[in-house]
Scaffold this active site. Structure first.
Site, PDB file in Angstrom:
ATOM      1  CB  SER A 130      18.925  51.288  53.251  1.00  0.00           C
ATOM      2  OG  SER A 130      17.980  51.539  54.268  1.00  0.00           O
ATOM      3  CE  LYS A 165      18.943  51.618  48.905  1.00  0.00           C
ATOM      4  NZ  LYS A 165      19.841  52.337  47.983  1.00  0.00           N
ATOM      5  CE1 TYR A 217      15.454  52.306  49.930  1.00  0.00           C
ATOM      6  CE2 TYR A 217      15.401  51.592  52.221  1.00  0.00           C
ATOM      7  CZ  TYR A 217      15.970  52.357  51.216  1.00  0.00           C
ATOM      8  OH  TYR A 217      17.048  53.157  51.501  1.00  0.00           O
TER       9      TYR A 217
END
Length: 194
Positions: free
Chosen positions: A88, A102, A98
């Site tokens: 991402s 990633k 998050y």
């Protein structure tokens, strides 16, 4: 897996991943690690416990799923095969737990590429930007947010699932046999590299 139907499992569960891998027949030419998502909000808990739950959720969904799945099918991967993991743009900017997960996926991919290179297996990450037609943002996508994310791109359009699928297809093709250990940014120029 063309012709084999679907096999579902909780990719954070070693037991379920092992059972899923046991159902496979023959060699695998391509593995796409596409599990992941935003962290699950913690229920009413003290702040540090909520923070710990958020980070564990992000790492489990976005890194552990790929690590366990790849380990479970590693011996079935065909020489000349390809592994593609979905990363991402969040790894490059303001991604919180998050984005950090990633980024860890990309770091793991570099190690995996070195391990599997002698078997002529390529390993790459697609770092996707904003892609429409998915449930990624859930209820969090507004018209204003959509407009802002599209405006960040150089192409002035959102990505599509086909953009990601075509990049996977390329990375698994003969034309990409000398591309490994890389993060390929598929985001319409919202994040650029030198």
């Amino acid at each position: 897996m063309i012709g084999h139907g679907e096999l579902a499992c909780d990719a954070t569960s070693p037991v379920q991943v092992a059972a899923m891998a046991g159902e496979l027949d023959g060699p695998l030419d391509v593995l796409v690690n596409a599990a992941g998502g935003l962290p699950v909000p913690a229920a009413e808990t003290p702040p540090l416990e909520a923070l710990a739950q958020e980070w564990l959720s992000s790492v489990s969904a976005n890194v552990l799923t790929a690590v366990l799945t790849t380990a479970a099918v590693r011996d079935r991967l065909a020489e000349g095969g390809a592994i593609v993991s979905i990363g991402s743009i969040g790894a490059e900017r303001r991604g919180g737990s998050y984005g950090a997960a990633k980024a860890a996926l990309a770091a793991w991919n570099a190690s995996l590429a070195a391990e599997l290179g002698p078997r002529d297996i390529t390993c790459n990450v697609i770092s996707s930007g904003y892609v429409t037609g998915t449930n990624f943002f859930g209820e969090g996508m507004t018209e204003e947010r959509h407009r802002r994310l599209v405006e960040e791109t150089l192409l002035k359009r959102p990505g599509t699932p086909d953009d990601i699928a075509e990049t996977i297809f390329f990375l698994a093709s003969a034309g990409a046999r000398h591309i490994t250990g890389q993060t390929i940014h598929v985001n319409g120029g919202a994040f650029t590299t030198r």
